[in-house]
Design an enzyme around this catalytic site. Sequence first.
Site, short mmCIF file in Angstrom:
data_model
loop_
_atom_site.label_atom_id
_atom_site.label_comp_id
_atom_site.label_asym_id
_atom_site.label_seq_id
_atom_site.Cartn_x
_atom_site.Cartn_y
_atom_site.Cartn_z
N GLU A 81 0.81 -1.21 0.00
CA GLU A 81 0.00 0.00 0.00
C GLU A 81 0.84 1.27 0.00
O GLU A 81 0.34 2.35 0.26
CB GLU A 81 -0.97 -0.03 1.18
N LYS B 277 -15.42 -1.49 1.95
CA LYS B 277 -14.65 -1.99 0.81
C LYS B 277 -15.63 -2.52 -0.22
O LYS B 277 -16.34 -3.50 0.04
CB LYS B 277 -13.68 -3.09 1.26
#
Length: 428
Positions: free
Chosen positions: A205, A337
């Site tokens: 990330e 999400k």
Amino acid sequence: MSAIVDVIAREIIDSRGNPTIEADVLLESGVLGRASVPSGASVGTREAVELRDGDAQRYYGKGVLKAVESVNGEISETIMGLDAMEQCFIDKTLIELDGSENKSRLGANAILAVSLAVAKAAAEESGLPLYRYLGGINAKWLPVPMMNLVNGGVHANNRLDMQEFMIIPLGLPNLREAVRCGAEVFSTLRTLLNKRNLPTTVGDEGGFAPSFARNEEALALIVQAIDEAGYQPGSEVAIGVDCASSEFFREGKYHLDVDGLGLTSAQFVDYLATWVEKYPIISIEDGMSEQDWEGWGLLTERLGKTVQLVGDDVFVTNTRILKEGISRNIANSILIKINQIGTLTETLNAIEMAKCAGYTAIVSHRSGETEDTTIADIAVATNALQIKTGSLSRSDRLAKYNQLLRIEEDLGEMAQYAGRSAFYQLKP
């Protein structure tokens, strides 16, 4: 003119070098909507099912040609001719077509790619940016970013148990300054790591992935980076931690290998509470395992009035599970999400349910991302007030920040930055 006349899917590559699916939806007017789907490494057991091929001879089993076939076959045939403006009806049709409880037949990745592409096509047909099409005239709040500075757990090849250590620039006047703050703290942290002869390679990330001797060292160094970058720890820049504790919860205990600890639920609550006392931590994600609802109750009772307690694996963007969590007073926030649930409509429903219950909703990326920026528009459209989309490196992460900057510019004087008010469930 907004009738769907073609639906095409293809296999593309995500930020981890794994295949994922991209879908195009073409309307009668000639307008095209395109969307691609992310993929997670730390996956909740109750997430909607991502359909993979399982062919070990191709991408080591991770190909998505079956999902592509779902789109180009059944899904395309079913939604051809439908009005792209009817998002709820199309999503309901896709869910019913799949017929399973967890979208395992056609694949949540196949369904989501089409759901998002339909929304993008409809927005384009309407002549509106996606955030305005989805959110209407009240879509004006820019979310506070949760910026990943240090990666650990399954997101990095290091010894850290905790998955993410983040900064949260909640004391800045606008999004542009918040992004600048994040970039400057990130750069300062790189300098500090270099001085310690620690690697500045990054994880999935975009955060740095050094091997510290203890989990807590990451927190201390981040506070130092905030201070040396010229910002006030706590008042201007707070800290968030994603424990991803389901990954180290085994046989009823939380095993922090780098610290040499095996803790009961109550002991792990004490461990986290000690961190909150020492550092300006305002948010803890997945502080307890998705299987440990009793532990979640202990954590919420102990820290729920002063710390944002985010349920990711425990809720998996599912309104049925979230409703149960709300009734049992589990956590006070949900991570959103889009690929955990598999359609845009269900995603929006989860955000709305959370807000109605006084929970915050944080729109989030996944560790395996693409250049698709839909989540930035969703965060603004729903006034979600918080977004989690990685560090200040890797173009798959920066694409979302840059889209938010464009939206802020587009809104002009109407733009508002949520700041500390994004944490409305906490007592001052």
